[in-house]
Design a protein around this motif. Structure first.
Motif, PDB file in Angstrom:
ATOM      1  N   ARG A  41      59.523  36.852 -21.477  1.00  0.00           N
ATOM      2  CA  ARG A  41      59.765  35.891 -22.566  1.00  0.00           C
ATOM      3  C   ARG A  41      60.686  36.512 -23.612  1.00  0.00           C
ATOM      4  O   ARG A  41      60.894  37.723 -23.657  1.00  0.00           O
ATOM      5  CB  ARG A  41      58.447  35.486 -23.237  1.00  0.00           C
ATOM      6  N   ARG A  42      61.227  35.660 -24.462  1.00  0.00           N
ATOM      7  CA  ARG A  42      62.037  36.061 -25.617  1.00  0.00           C
ATOM      8  C   ARG A  42      61.495  35.309 -26.827  1.00  0.00           C
ATOM      9  O   ARG A  42      60.751  34.337 -26.680  1.00  0.00           O
ATOM     10  CB  ARG A  42      63.516  35.715 -25.390  1.00  0.00           C
ATOM     11  N   PHE A  43      61.902  35.762 -28.017  1.00  0.00           N
ATOM     12  CA  PHE A  43      61.470  35.123 -29.263  1.00  0.00           C
ATOM     13  C   PHE A  43      62.665  35.010 -30.188  1.00  0.00           C
ATOM     14  O   PHE A  43      63.448  35.951 -30.332  1.00  0.00           O
ATOM     15  CB  PHE A  43      60.371  35.956 -29.942  1.00  0.00           C
ATOM     16  N   LYS A  44      62.791  33.867 -30.828  1.00  0.00           N
ATOM     17  CA  LYS A  44      63.821  33.657 -31.845  1.00  0.00           C
ATOM     18  C   LYS A  44      63.149  32.968 -33.026  1.00  0.00           C
ATOM     19  O   LYS A  44      62.508  31.937 -32.869  1.00  0.00           O
ATOM     20  CB  LYS A  44      64.961  32.789 -31.308  1.00  0.00           C
ATOM     21  N   GLY A  45      63.289  33.586 -34.212  1.00  0.00           N
ATOM     22  CA  GLY A  45      62.637  33.010 -35.375  1.00  0.00           C
ATOM     23  C   GLY A  45      62.977  33.744 -36.649  1.00  0.00           C
ATOM     24  O   GLY A  45      64.064  34.319 -36.780  1.00  0.00           O
ATOM     25  N   HIS A  46      62.020  33.757 -37.591  1.00  0.00           N
ATOM     26  CA  HIS A  46      62.229  34.350 -38.908  1.00  0.00           C
ATOM     27  C   HIS A  46      61.006  35.148 -39.336  1.00  0.00           C
ATOM     28  O   HIS A  46      59.873  34.787 -39.022  1.00  0.00           O
ATOM     29  CB  HIS A  46      62.489  33.259 -39.950  1.00  0.00           C
ATOM     30  N   LEU A  47      61.261  36.208 -40.102  1.00  0.00           N
ATOM     31  CA  LEU A  47      60.228  37.043 -40.690  1.00  0.00           C
ATOM     32  C   LEU A  47      60.429  37.026 -42.204  1.00  0.00           C
ATOM     33  O   LEU A  47      61.560  37.114 -42.681  1.00  0.00           O
ATOM     34  CB  LEU A  47      60.366  38.477 -40.150  1.00  0.00           C
ATOM     35  N   TRP A  48      59.342  36.904 -42.959  1.00  0.00           N
ATOM     36  CA  TRP A  48      59.441  36.876 -44.421  1.00  0.00           C
ATOM     37  C   TRP A  48      58.184  37.501 -45.011  1.00  0.00           C
ATOM     38  O   TRP A  48      57.102  37.423 -44.444  1.00  0.00           O
ATOM     39  CB  TRP A  48      59.577  35.446 -44.932  1.00  0.00           C
ATOM     40  N   THR A  49      58.328  38.130 -46.151  1.00  0.00           N
ATOM     41  CA  THR A  49      57.184  38.613 -46.923  1.00  0.00           C
ATOM     42  C   THR A  49      57.487  38.450 -48.405  1.00  0.00           C
ATOM     43  O   THR A  49      58.650  38.342 -48.797  1.00  0.00           O
ATOM     44  CB  THR A  49      56.856  40.085 -46.596  1.00  0.00           C
TER      45      THR A  49
END
Length: 106
Positions: A41-49
């Motif tokens: 699998r692959r993942f495409k998205g966003h990370l935020w803190t």
């Protein structure tokens, strides 16, 4: 924006796994594992803190925010990951860390 078809079988003839939405939020996590990309699998998205200094940790590397950033103006960090990649929360105990995106066949 045009819609695109989702493949119903892979090139090997086996059934494709449909895309899966991923949304995780933790608080006070101190590098808790948020997500590991499964094999194939692959993942495409966003990370935020909400930290002014960090986004989180990807494969052991701390993702730092731009100098002088404020969580009021900091944009989510776009990320693309492959099988086995690991995303951990911010290294600070008091932060909120959010990860969201789509997991799909490699």
């Amino acid at each position: 924006m045009a819609l695109t078809a989702v493949a119903t079988s892979s090139s090997s003839g086996t059934a494709a796994t449909p895309p899966k939405g991923i949304a995780v939020q933790v608080q006070g996590s101190n590098q808790t594992v948020l997500y590991t990309v499964p094999a194939g699998r692959r993942f495409k998205g966003h990370l935020w803190t909400n930290s002014q200094s960090y986004y989180g940790v990807i494969n052991g590397a701390q993702m730092y925010a731009t100098y002088g950033a404020s969580y009021y103006s900091k944009r989510p960090l776009p990320i693309e990951l492959g099988a086995g990649d690991v995303v951990k929360a911010s290294p600070t105990n008091s932060d909120y860390t959010m990860l969201q995106g789509i997991e799909f066949d490699a």
